[in-house]
Design a protein around this motif. Sequence first.
Motif, PDB file in Angstrom:
ATOM      1  N   HIS A  25       0.859  -1.189   0.000  1.00  0.00           N
ATOM      2  CA  HIS A  25       0.000   0.000   0.000  1.00  0.00           C
ATOM      3  C   HIS A  25       0.889   1.230   0.000  1.00  0.00           C
ATOM      4  CE1 HIS A  25      -3.767   2.120   0.643  1.00  0.00           C
ATOM      5  NE2 HIS A  25      -3.187   2.842   1.584  1.00  0.00           N
ATOM      6  N   ARG A  26       0.426   2.279  -0.658  1.00  0.00           N
ATOM      7  CA  ARG A  26       1.158   3.550  -0.684  1.00  0.00           C
ATOM      8  C   ARG A  26       0.146   4.670  -0.499  1.00  0.00           C
ATOM      9  NH1 ARG A  26       3.626   3.438  -5.782  1.00  0.00           N
ATOM     10  NH2 ARG A  26       5.276   2.228  -4.830  1.00  0.00           N
ATOM     11  N   VAL A  27       0.511   5.678   0.305  1.00  0.00           N
ATOM     12  CA  VAL A  27      -0.396   6.795   0.550  1.00  0.00           C
ATOM     13  C   VAL A  27       0.420   8.071   0.718  1.00  0.00           C
ATOM     14  CG1 VAL A  27      -0.464   6.458   3.066  1.00  0.00           C
ATOM     15  CG2 VAL A  27      -2.358   7.588   1.927  1.00  0.00           C
ATOM     16  N   THR A  28      -0.134   9.182   0.224  1.00  0.00           N
ATOM     17  CA  THR A  28       0.449  10.498   0.454  1.00  0.00           C
ATOM     18  C   THR A  28      -0.553  11.301   1.272  1.00  0.00           C
ATOM     19  OG1 THR A  28       1.719  10.445  -1.598  1.00  0.00           O
ATOM     20  CG2 THR A  28       1.327  12.609  -0.631  1.00  0.00           C
ATOM     21  N   VAL A  29      -0.070  11.869   2.369  1.00  0.00           N
ATOM     22  CA  VAL A  29      -0.935  12.641   3.269  1.00  0.00           C
ATOM     23  C   VAL A  29      -0.342  14.027   3.471  1.00  0.00           C
ATOM     24  CG1 VAL A  29      -1.709  10.555   4.466  1.00  0.00           C
ATOM     25  CG2 VAL A  29       0.207  11.860   5.390  1.00  0.00           C
ATOM     26  N   SER A  30      -1.175  14.930   3.940  1.00  0.00           N
ATOM     27  CA  SER A  30      -0.695  16.269   4.257  1.00  0.00           C
ATOM     28  C   SER A  30       0.137  16.226   5.539  1.00  0.00           C
ATOM     29  CB  SER A  30      -1.873  17.228   4.418  1.00  0.00           C
ATOM     30  OG  SER A  30      -2.780  16.743   5.381  1.00  0.00           O
ATOM     31  N   ALA A  31       1.104  17.135   5.623  1.00  0.00           N
ATOM     32  CA  ALA A  31       1.980  17.197   6.802  1.00  0.00           C
ATOM     33  C   ALA A  31       1.322  18.087   7.850  1.00  0.00           C
ATOM     34  CB  ALA A  31       3.354  17.722   6.411  1.00  0.00           C
ATOM     35  N   ASP A  32       0.247  17.574   8.406  1.00  0.00           N
ATOM     36  CA  ASP A  32      -0.491  18.278   9.454  1.00  0.00           C
ATOM     37  C   ASP A  32      -1.120  17.225  10.367  1.00  0.00           C
ATOM     38  OD1 ASP A  32      -2.807  17.298   8.171  1.00  0.00           O
ATOM     39  OD2 ASP A  32      -3.222  19.201   7.182  1.00  0.00           O
TER      40      ASP A  32
END
Length: 53
Positions: A35-42
């Motif tokens: 699995h791969r995910v990009t999230v906001s840095a918050d």
Amino acid sequence: MSMPADLVEVVIGVDTHKDTHTAALLDTRTGGVLHRVTVSADPDGYAELVALA
């Protein structure tokens, strides 16, 4: 010396940036990306990463 596959089935790697973080779950036996995910840095993005873990 133990190999990661001898100890765990999955590892998580995170590539951090100023505005986003990208995480990948890897199968230690095959090296495949599960699995791969990009999230906001918050805080919301961090919570998503913790939930993924």
